[in-house]
Structure formats: C-alpha cells, structure tokens
Scaffold this motif. Sequence first.
Motif, PDB file in Angstrom:
ATOM      1  N   ASN A 190       0.787  -1.263  -0.496  1.00 45.09           N
ATOM      2  CA  ASN A 190       0.151  -0.066   0.259  1.00 45.09           C
ATOM      3  C   ASN A 190       0.579   0.977  -0.265  1.00 45.09           C
ATOM      4  N   ASP A 191       0.563   2.508  -0.847  1.00 49.22           N
ATOM      5  CA  ASP A 191       1.489   3.033  -1.023  1.00 49.22           C
ATOM      6  C   ASP A 191       0.340   4.399  -1.349  1.00 49.22           C
ATOM      7  N   VAL A 192       0.642   5.377   0.024  1.00 50.70           N
ATOM      8  CA  VAL A 192      -0.423   6.015   0.655  1.00 50.70           C
ATOM      9  C   VAL A 192       0.423   7.703   0.534  1.00 50.70           C
ATOM     10  N   ASN A 193       1.300   7.922  -0.591  1.00 49.82           N
ATOM     11  CA  ASN A 193       1.354   9.072  -0.358  1.00 49.82           C
ATOM     12  C   ASN A 193       1.461  10.429   0.168  1.00 49.82           C
ATOM     13  N   CYS A 194       2.693   9.689   1.409  1.00 49.12           N
ATOM     14  CA  CYS A 194       2.584  11.241   2.772  1.00 49.12           C
ATOM     15  C   CYS A 194       1.805  11.944   2.699  1.00 49.12           C
ATOM     16  N   PRO A 195       0.821  11.407   3.930  1.00 44.85           N
ATOM     17  CA  PRO A 195      -0.326  11.280   4.443  1.00 44.85           C
ATOM     18  C   PRO A 195      -0.354  11.974   5.634  1.00 44.85           C
ATOM     19  N   TRP A 196       0.184  11.676   6.653  1.00 42.09           N
ATOM     20  CA  TRP A 196       0.285  11.843   8.098  1.00 42.09           C
ATOM     21  C   TRP A 196       1.314  12.163   8.451  1.00 42.09           C
ATOM     22  N   THR A 197       1.775  12.227   9.683  1.00 36.70           N
ATOM     23  CA  THR A 197       2.211  12.454  10.980  1.00 36.70           C
ATOM     24  C   THR A 197       3.102  11.042  11.109  1.00 36.70           C
ATOM     25  N   VAL A 198       4.045  11.124  12.528  1.00 33.58           N
ATOM     26  CA  VAL A 198       4.295   9.649  12.792  1.00 33.58           C
ATOM     27  C   VAL A 198       4.217   9.161  13.449  1.00 33.58           C
ATOM     28  N   ALA A 199       2.919  10.397  14.669  1.00 40.05           N
ATOM     29  CA  ALA A 199       1.667   9.148  15.434  1.00 40.05           C
ATOM     30  C   ALA A 199       0.860   7.928  14.437  1.00 40.05           C
ATOM     31  N   GLU A 200       0.069   9.188  13.443  1.00 35.35           N
ATOM     32  CA  GLU A 200      -0.737   9.015  12.959  1.00 35.35           C
ATOM     33  C   GLU A 200      -0.477   8.125  12.065  1.00 35.35           C
ATOM     34  N   ALA A 201       0.716   7.614  11.346  1.00 35.33           N
ATOM     35  CA  ALA A 201       1.486   6.429  10.588  1.00 35.33           C
ATOM     36  C   ALA A 201       1.144   5.136  10.473  1.00 35.33           C
ATOM     37  N   LEU A 216       4.866  -0.658   3.344  1.00 33.16           N
ATOM     38  CA  LEU A 216       4.032   0.379   2.913  1.00 33.16           C
ATOM     39  C   LEU A 216       4.646   0.807   3.001  1.00 33.16           C
ATOM     40  N   GLU A 217       4.191   2.114   2.115  1.00 38.27           N
ATOM     41  CA  GLU A 217       5.277   3.455   1.179  1.00 38.27           C
ATOM     42  C   GLU A 217       4.658   4.661   1.320  1.00 38.27           C
ATOM     43  N   GLU A 218       5.584   5.358   2.359  1.00 37.38           N
ATOM     44  CA  GLU A 218       5.582   6.908   2.434  1.00 37.38           C
ATOM     45  C   GLU A 218       4.716   7.021   3.419  1.00 37.38           C
ATOM     46  N   PRO A 219       4.362   6.374   4.114  1.00 34.09           N
ATOM     47  CA  PRO A 219       3.068   6.936   5.295  1.00 34.09           C
ATOM     48  C   PRO A 219       3.334   8.412   6.022  1.00 34.09           C
ATOM     49  N   VAL A 220       4.983   9.106   5.710  1.00 30.44           N
ATOM     50  CA  VAL A 220       4.589  10.512   6.090  1.00 30.44           C
ATOM     51  C   VAL A 220       4.628  12.309   4.986  1.00 30.44           C
ATOM     52  N   PHE A 221       4.083  12.539   5.964  1.00 32.23           N
ATOM     53  CA  PHE A 221       4.615  14.144   5.462  1.00 32.23           C
ATOM     54  C   PHE A 221       5.717  14.690   6.472  1.00 32.23           C
ATOM     55  N   PRO A 222       6.271  15.167   5.672  1.00 34.56           N
ATOM     56  CA  PRO A 222       7.358  15.153   4.612  1.00 34.56           C
ATOM     57  C   PRO A 222       7.688  13.944   4.126  1.00 34.56           C
ATOM     58  N   PRO A 223       8.484  14.006   3.406  1.00 36.80           N
ATOM     59  CA  PRO A 223       8.552  12.588   2.728  1.00 36.80           C
ATOM     60  C   PRO A 223      10.298  12.868   3.109  1.00 36.80           C
ATOM     61  N   GLU A 224      11.280  14.212   3.203  1.00 37.78           N
ATOM     62  CA  GLU A 224      12.730  14.349   4.252  1.00 37.78           C
ATOM     63  C   GLU A 224      12.334  14.576   5.294  1.00 37.78           C
ATOM     64  N   ASP A 225      11.535  13.478   6.184  1.00 34.81           N
ATOM     65  CA  ASP A 225      11.602  13.249   7.471  1.00 34.81           C
ATOM     66  C   ASP A 225      12.261  12.350   7.755  1.00 34.81           C
ATOM     67  N   HIS A 226      13.221  11.789   7.866  1.00 38.44           N
ATOM     68  CA  HIS A 226      13.467  10.629   7.235  1.00 38.44           C
ATOM     69  C   HIS A 226      13.518   9.827   9.141  1.00 38.44           C
TER      70      HIS A 226
END
Length: 370
Positions: A190-201, A216-226
């Motif tokens: 499942n690829d969710v395209n960066c919708p969530w905070t860390v807690a939500e993810a 699980l693909e790109e659960p966190v926004f922003p994508p640079e929040d490694h």
Amino acid sequence: MKIIAIHAHHVCIPYDMGAPRQEFAGLKFATMDHLLIQVETDAGITGWGEGFGHTIIPATKAALECYVAPWFIGKDPTDIAALHREAAQHFHLFGGNGPVVYAHSGVDIALWDIAGKRAGLPLSQLLGGARRTEVRAYASLLRYGAPETVARICAERTAAGFKHIKLHEHSVAAVMAARDGAGPDIAIINDVNCPWTVAEALEMERAYRPACLFWLEEPVFPPEDHRGLARVRREGQTRISAGENAGGLHDFADSFEKGAVDIAQPSVTKIGGITEMRKIIALAEAHSVELIPHCAYFGPGNLASIHIVASLPTDTLLENLYANLEASPFGDAMTATGGKVSVPQGPGLGVEPDMRIVEKYRQGAVVSIP
Ligand SMILES: [Mg+2]
C-alpha cells in the motif's frame, strides 16, 4: 560528437483503469501524459528520454526550453558522467528537486540511449545485465476508493498473472478488500503518498496489519522527515519504502544513515536520470537497503527502468502502472504478460517511438532548441 538539438513532445493519452477515476495523491489524471525528450547529435544518432511527469509536464517543458536544453547544446553526449555533474552544478541554484532536475533527468536518459545505440547494445547489457530477458512486474493500481472495486480489480490483476499488487488506498476497508480479492498468496503493497504525521502513520500501520502488507510506502509527510520515517519503521512491524520524492544521492544517503527505509525507490525521470540512479544503486547496496525503482509513467523513463531492473544484481520488481492506454508510441513494450515484462533487445532503450502516435496525441507545440 556534439548535441545539436533537443526537442520536447508532450503526449497525452486517454486510458481506462477498469472503474471511474478517483483523486490520486492530490491529482486526478484525465489522461496519461508523458514528456518525450529527443536529443539529436551531429553523428546522426538520436536519443530519447523522459522528464517527470503527469500534470507538472508544462513546467518541466518550460525548464527544459528556457534553461536545461540550451546548456546541453554543443556538449559532447558521450561524456555522460562529467556532463551530469557539470550540469547539476550549473543548475543547482534552482533547486535539487523539481522541474529543472526532471528536465535534466530526461536529457540524461537520452544520453544513455545514445550510448547504447553507439555500442549497438541494449541498455541493460551496457549496464551489465545481459542475463535477464524479462523482469518480474508488480501491478501498481491507481486509487479506486470503494472496497468492492478494489477487490474486483485485485482479483483481475491476480488472474492476469501478477504475484504482487500495489494499492494507493487510505481506508483499512479498501486494503482488507484487496487481500480478499487477491487471495492469501499475493503480496499486497500500500502506497499512501505522504499523508500522515509519525503518530498517525504508526496508528495506520497497526490498523493495516491484518492485511499482511508486503511494504507500506511513504506513510509520513514531509518525505524528507527521515527521522520520523525511521521511527515508523522501528516501532511498526511493516517494511517501509520511500524515495520517489527524494532530491538526489545525498537525500538517499541521509535516509539510509537514519535507517528510514527497507526499500529505496528512486525515480529515474525525477532523480537525475540513469547517472544519478546508478550512484543510488551502489549506495543502497552499501547500506543493505533493497532498491525497487519508482516507475509510474509510460515513456522512455519506463523503458529505462526496465533496463535498470534487468541490470541489478538481485531479482528486483518493476513497477507497472495499471492503466490501459488507448495507444502508446512504444507499442506493447511496457505491457506485462503473466506478471512479467520483456526487456527490449534493440540498442539503447531498445524501442523507437512511433512518431505517428506521438503526433496524434501531442498537446501544444514541439519545443525545439536551438
Ligand atoms: Mg509511490
């Protein structure tokens, strides 16, 4: 050898995805669009590349026209590595990600097509991957929303021979419907395209667990929040992927050092072309990170991705977007049969575009430099 002209063709092709279109990553694609970048040389060899993509193409085309293409005119197309670095350095004031880099990516892919044509070898062989004549593909579905539609499309893709299916769904019901439709033996992603905070993810990762996601693909926004992504990976139980929105080699270096991903997904039309992709492949190997390229498009970037996947040391998957195009300038070169895509065997990218189809579906004027 010298580059004497660069042309850009914006091609928009109607498609069918088996159900009504839904908004997808904030967008709703009316047509499947690709930006074909054609690089002509004084030796009579023409290379083809693709710059990302979809609804941002007018901006990529403008960046190519006013800035990127003029820089490449008169340069030696065989000097790929040095040229890539000089270009990136020259362009750096306008950002390490976005339309300028997308346009540069397209030119770089075309230079590799030229290199393959000069050598008389398919790109996969030029990159050291002569062994594979086909690659395993995963069906990458657009967003369907309704669980019953997700189940139906997953059942159809499974029947078509795919062993791996990627969704772009958010609801737990849709993800569970995919599992029901595909059955227990198919890998569901499942690829969710960066919708969530860390807690939500983390909460969603727990909610998806009954579906046994392959990743699980790109659960966190922003994508640079490694750092945040690394927390989701560490505290969750599902493999994490990201990278299609990364800004080059050093963004991946930071991601790997922070332990953000199990699977790196550089996108050849976005990241700086094949030259930058090769550096990221080596970096991923050094960090024991799996690499499965992002490839949600249908132009020369898709062909380049087929060759890249075929040349990797491990048996990696190829992304195969599920959208039945009304026509393609590249025929059925990107079509999966039994869940596999053949590696084109002609020199370079291996397939030349059918210009009658390019002209039929081209939107706006051809940009030509000089
Ligand atoms: Mg993605």
